[in-house]
Design an enzyme around this catalytic site. Structure first.
Site, PDB file in Angstrom:
ATOM      1  N   LYS A 170      -0.718  -6.406  -8.095  1.00 23.88           N
ATOM      2  CA  LYS A 170      -0.845  -7.640  -7.302  1.00 23.88           C
ATOM      3  C   LYS A 170      -2.219  -8.279  -7.540  1.00 23.88           C
ATOM      4  O   LYS A 170      -2.355  -9.486  -7.606  1.00 23.88           O
ATOM      5  CB  LYS A 170      -0.645  -7.271  -5.837  1.00 23.88           C
ATOM      6  CG  LYS A 170      -1.349  -8.082  -4.823  1.00 23.88           C
ATOM      7  CD  LYS A 170      -0.564  -9.310  -4.474  1.00 23.88           C
ATOM      8  CE  LYS A 170      -1.067 -10.048  -3.259  1.00 23.88           C
ATOM      9  NZ  LYS A 170      -2.486 -10.087  -3.094  1.00 23.88           N
ATOM     10  N   GLY A 195      -2.947  -1.690  -7.360  1.00 24.22           N
ATOM     11  CA  GLY A 195      -1.773  -2.548  -7.469  1.00 24.22           C
ATOM     12  C   GLY A 195      -1.943  -3.646  -8.500  1.00 24.22           C
ATOM     13  O   GLY A 195      -3.030  -4.197  -8.667  1.00 24.22           O
ATOM     14  N   SER A 201       0.534  -8.825   1.549  1.00 25.47           N
ATOM     15  CA  SER A 201      -0.927  -8.839   1.531  1.00 25.47           C
ATOM     16  C   SER A 201      -1.418  -8.711   2.965  1.00 25.47           C
ATOM     17  O   SER A 201      -0.798  -9.263   3.886  1.00 25.47           O
ATOM     18  CB  SER A 201      -1.416 -10.178   0.945  1.00 25.47           C
ATOM     19  OG  SER A 201      -2.770 -10.370   1.268  1.00 25.47           O
ATOM     20  N   HIS A 252       0.840  -1.203   0.000  1.00 33.75           N
ATOM     21  CA  HIS A 252       0.000   0.000   0.000  1.00 33.75           C
ATOM     22  C   HIS A 252       0.878   1.258   0.000  1.00 33.75           C
ATOM     23  O   HIS A 252       0.609   2.216  -0.711  1.00 33.75           O
ATOM     24  CB  HIS A 252      -0.879   0.057   1.252  1.00 33.75           C
ATOM     25  CG  HIS A 252      -1.856  -1.078   1.390  1.00 33.75           C
ATOM     26  ND1 HIS A 252      -1.817  -1.975   2.425  1.00 33.75           N
ATOM     27  CD2 HIS A 252      -2.913  -1.448   0.626  1.00 33.75           C
ATOM     28  CE1 HIS A 252      -2.804  -2.845   2.306  1.00 33.75           C
ATOM     29  NE2 HIS A 252      -3.490  -2.553   1.221  1.00 33.75           N
ATOM     30  N   GLN A 263     -17.787  -7.256  -1.427  1.00 34.47           N
ATOM     31  CA  GLN A 263     -16.853  -8.049  -2.213  1.00 34.47           C
ATOM     32  C   GLN A 263     -16.426  -9.331  -1.508  1.00 34.47           C
ATOM     33  O   GLN A 263     -15.617 -10.093  -2.022  1.00 34.47           O
ATOM     34  CB  GLN A 263     -15.646  -7.213  -2.625  1.00 34.47           C
ATOM     35  CG  GLN A 263     -14.664  -6.894  -1.522  1.00 34.47           C
ATOM     36  CD  GLN A 263     -13.637  -5.883  -1.989  1.00 34.47           C
ATOM     37  OE1 GLN A 263     -13.959  -4.723  -2.266  1.00 34.47           O
ATOM     38  NE2 GLN A 263     -12.385  -6.292  -2.103  1.00 34.47           N
TER      39      GLN A 263
HETATM   40  P1  AMP Z   1      -6.421  -4.040  -0.432  1.00 35.84           P
HETATM   41  O1  AMP Z   1      -6.261  -3.233   0.822  1.00 35.84           O
HETATM   42  O2  AMP Z   1      -5.956  -5.456  -0.313  1.00 35.84           O
HETATM   43  O3  AMP Z   1      -7.796  -3.890  -1.048  1.00 35.84           O
HETATM   44  O4  AMP Z   1      -5.433  -3.386  -1.483  1.00 35.84           O
HETATM   45  C1  AMP Z   1      -5.474  -2.016  -1.783  1.00 35.84           C
HETATM   46  C2  AMP Z   1      -4.599  -1.772  -2.960  1.00 35.84           C
HETATM   47  O5  AMP Z   1      -3.259  -2.172  -2.669  1.00 35.84           O
HETATM   48  C3  AMP Z   1      -5.039  -2.565  -4.207  1.00 35.84           C
HETATM   49  O6  AMP Z   1      -4.921  -1.739  -5.347  1.00 35.84           O
HETATM   50  C4  AMP Z   1      -4.037  -3.700  -4.229  1.00 35.84           C
HETATM   51  O7  AMP Z   1      -3.823  -4.214  -5.544  1.00 35.84           O
HETATM   52  C5  AMP Z   1      -2.793  -3.004  -3.709  1.00 35.84           C
HETATM   53  N1  AMP Z   1      -1.835  -3.984  -3.169  1.00 35.84           N
HETATM   54  C6  AMP Z   1      -2.099  -5.023  -2.345  1.00 35.84           C
HETATM   55  N2  AMP Z   1      -0.972  -5.732  -2.110  1.00 35.84           N
HETATM   56  C7  AMP Z   1       0.018  -5.136  -2.797  1.00 35.84           C
HETATM   57  C8  AMP Z   1       1.413  -5.393  -2.971  1.00 35.84           C
HETATM   58  N3  AMP Z   1       2.016  -6.418  -2.361  1.00 35.84           N
HETATM   59  N4  AMP Z   1       2.129  -4.565  -3.756  1.00 35.84           N
HETATM   60  C9  AMP Z   1       1.525  -3.499  -4.378  1.00 35.84           C
HETATM   61  N5  AMP Z   1       0.222  -3.208  -4.262  1.00 35.84           N
HETATM   62  C10 AMP Z   1      -0.527  -4.012  -3.484  1.00 35.84           C
END
Ligand code: AMP
Length: 271
Positions: free
Chosen positions: A141, A139, A177, A29, A53
């Site tokens: 990812k 991301g 993650s 993040h 989701q």
């Molecule tokens: P989330 O909080 O899991 O919904 O992720 C929020 C954002 O962070 C999303 O755009 C994800 O794709 C991105 N993200 C999650 N893990 C990673 C990572 N290891 N590297 C880069 N971006 C990430």
């Protein structure tokens, strides 16, 4: 940093770079936020654990929510706004648009998590409607999610630039993650196999252009339950053809009951 629960006129009058998250912030993040800060816009991070989701209530309930830690991290980063909305603000009056993620939204991650991508697109669309950002960062990812968001922006003709952040990994190769927090140390060690497998598939495919067998990897790595392992055309997210040049390998697996996704991109050398 202003912590807000609702969007005000000042925000609508500003050029915002939005970085949507579900919190439990990690360096993945943070790298998206660093990218955003370079743009010279006002930077807004949203933290919203979007129930729509999650296809399993237990998964939603167990999702980590260390909000105090997140606030401290963001304060140090000096962003402009932290948006922490209530669910009834995002989904007010039930008259919001439910976005259908289409055929691709039901494949791969969407096949194992019915409704997941409809939920993702619905909340991202609401955030876009409410905040009207100039730029939004996601991301790589979550590659299928990123592809579907870009498709939605195109279809809805939003004038929002989507920036793609590279995947940040631990030294072991494990992609960062929020769900990693739910793993034991031994689970985290097993989870490094995801990237090992992805690199192996990439090498095999590049060397031999043979479509790897899902079964081969499932039996080679019995410690993890592979859900899907797919090589796709990176540009279209459809099955590759003879002419495909850029590829993405998608992998999802479950370790200690925790669902993890990862991917790797590659180009065919000499193609
Ligand atoms: P989330 O909080 O899991 O919904 O992720 C929020 C954002 O962070 C999303 O755009 C994800 O794709 C991105 N993200 C999650 N893990 C990673 C990572 N290891 N590297 C880069 N971006 C990430």
């Amino acid at each position: 940093m202003k912590i807000i629960k609702e969007i005000n006129q000042d925000i609508l009058n500003s050029d915002i770079c939005l970085i949507p998250t579900m919190g439990a912030l990690h360096n993945g993040h943070l790298s998206l936020i660093e990218e955003g800060k370079k743009l010279g816009l006002l930077t807004m991070v949203s933290i919203f654990v979007n129930e729509k989701q999650f296809n399993e209530e237990e998964d939603f309930n167990s999702y980590p929510r260390p909000i105090e830690d997140d606030i401290k991290i963001l304060q140090d980063l000096n962003i402009d706004y932290l948006f922490i909305p209530e669910s009834n603000y995002i989904y007010s009056k039930n008259d919001f648009e439910i976005i259908d993620s289409g055929v691709l939204g039901k494949q791969y991650e969407g096949s194992s998590r019915p409704g997941h991508f409809d939920g993702v697109l619905t909340v991202v669309n609401r955030l876009f409607e409410l905040i009207k950002p100039k730029v939004a960062i996601f991301g790589k990812k979550d590659a299928q999610q990123l592809f579907l968001i870009k498709e939605m922006v195109f279809k809805k003709r939003y004038e929002i630039e989507i920036i793609e952040g590279k995947t940040i990994r631990e030294r072991s190769g494990l992609a960062l993650s929020s769900r990693n927090l739910l793993l034991t140390d031994s689970g985290k060690e097993k989870a490094t196999l995801l990237y090992t497998i992805l690199k192996e598939v990439k090498k095999e495919f590049r060397d031999r252009r043979e479509l790897y067998a899902f079964e081969v990897f499932s039996s080679k790595y019995p410690n993890i339950v592979i859900d899907y392992l797919e090589i796709l055309n990176l540009e279209t997210f459809s099955k590759p053809t003879e002419k495909t040049y850029e590829y993405i390998v998608l992998l999802a697996a479950t370790i200690e009951g925790v669902r993890l996704v990862d991917n790797i991109e590659f180009k065919l050398e000499g193609a």
